[in-house]
Design an enzyme around this catalytic site. Sequence first.
Site, short mmCIF file in Angstrom:
data_model
loop_
_atom_site.label_atom_id
_atom_site.label_comp_id
_atom_site.label_asym_id
_atom_site.label_seq_id
_atom_site.Cartn_x
_atom_site.Cartn_y
_atom_site.Cartn_z
N HIS A 97 76.30 -20.37 69.56
CA HIS A 97 76.66 -21.02 70.82
C HIS A 97 75.82 -22.26 71.06
O HIS A 97 74.78 -22.47 70.44
CB HIS A 97 76.49 -20.05 71.99
CG HIS A 97 75.06 -19.66 72.25
ND1 HIS A 97 74.35 -18.85 71.40
CD2 HIS A 97 74.21 -19.99 73.25
CE1 HIS A 97 73.12 -18.69 71.86
NE2 HIS A 97 73.01 -19.37 72.98
N ASP A 99 74.05 -23.67 74.54
CA ASP A 99 73.74 -22.99 75.80
C ASP A 99 74.67 -23.39 76.94
O ASP A 99 74.88 -24.58 77.20
CB ASP A 99 72.29 -23.28 76.21
CG ASP A 99 71.29 -22.51 75.35
OD1 ASP A 99 71.62 -21.38 74.93
OD2 ASP A 99 70.21 -23.04 75.08
N HIS A 247 73.12 -22.61 68.10
CA HIS A 247 72.11 -21.68 67.58
C HIS A 247 72.59 -20.25 67.70
O HIS A 247 73.54 -19.94 68.43
CB HIS A 247 70.76 -21.89 68.27
CG HIS A 247 70.80 -21.67 69.76
ND1 HIS A 247 71.38 -22.57 70.63
CD2 HIS A 247 70.33 -20.66 70.52
CE1 HIS A 247 71.25 -22.12 71.86
NE2 HIS A 247 70.63 -20.94 71.83
C1 SIN Z 1 68.85 -18.27 73.38
O1 SIN Z 1 70.01 -18.46 73.07
O2 SIN Z 1 68.34 -18.83 74.35
C2 SIN Z 1 68.00 -17.30 72.61
C3 SIN Z 1 67.31 -17.93 71.47
C4 SIN Z 1 66.34 -16.97 70.86
O3 SIN Z 1 65.99 -15.97 71.49
O4 SIN Z 1 65.89 -17.23 69.73
#
Ligand code: SIN
Length: 271
Positions: A97, A99, A247
């Site tokens: 995704h 954010d 990510h």
């Molecule tokens: C997130 O998407 O904010 C989590 C990233 C993570 O915990 O590595």
Amino acid sequence: MEITRYSPAVGAEIRGVDLSRGLTGEEFKEVHKAFLDHQVLFFREQKEIPPEVHVEIGKRFGNLHFHPAAPQMEGHPEIFVIHTHRDSKIANGEFWHSDVSCDEEPPLGTMLQLHLLPPVGGDTLFSNMYQAYEELSETFQKFCDGLSALHESEHVYRGRYSDRGVDDAGKVYPSSVHPVVRTHPETGRKALYVNRAFTTRIQELSEDESRAVLDLLLDHCEQLSFQTRFRWQKNDVVLWDNRCVQHHALWDYWPEERKGRRVTIAGDRPY
Ligand code: SIN
């Protein structure tokens, strides 16, 4: 400050700056340039950043974003505590995704520090969305340039944080339409902007066409050659640009615990 590329696709590692003291004007300039050049920055050998300093660093990049669903840290509403343990029902970010892309003005970037790590696992993967766009054929790029997509969050957020005391009865979660290809407002480069978590429909296509094109694009965005995989060490800080990377946080460490704090920087409307 020492800045070295982390992988061919995306990211740079930074040493020689102590974020727990905040950033000087000169340091901020250097970090900001590296952020635009490399899209994700991995700050190594850090001390725990006090919450107020974390907030202050985030504000150097712009106003801060308030998450529509997650609980806020007591006394620091701008901070989102990431915490996964034996009794967790979900882990944050365990899908590809960008954010909160469901917001009308989705976050520009996110800065996460982890203070508690599992003995092994809990890596975070990043994928370069400039490269994803640039490696489409010219014909398909032109096709995608004219499309927009619906990003929804009801299916993601409803009840998600109930085990952390969030009662979301009556709450309406955001949804927005964004271009499938967005132009980065600072670099001017084009990036694919659809993701598996939030993007549900391509507006200009029939339902079947939308599903087929979206599946193709989502698979494409997740290609290994666009990615890097970050293995955390205690107090590492990662700053990523949501406008041009996706990510995925791996939850492969249950029943171990993983904990940290995140500050999210507000962005503008994608175009
Ligand atoms: C997130 O998407 O904010 C989590 C990233 C993570 O915990 O590595």
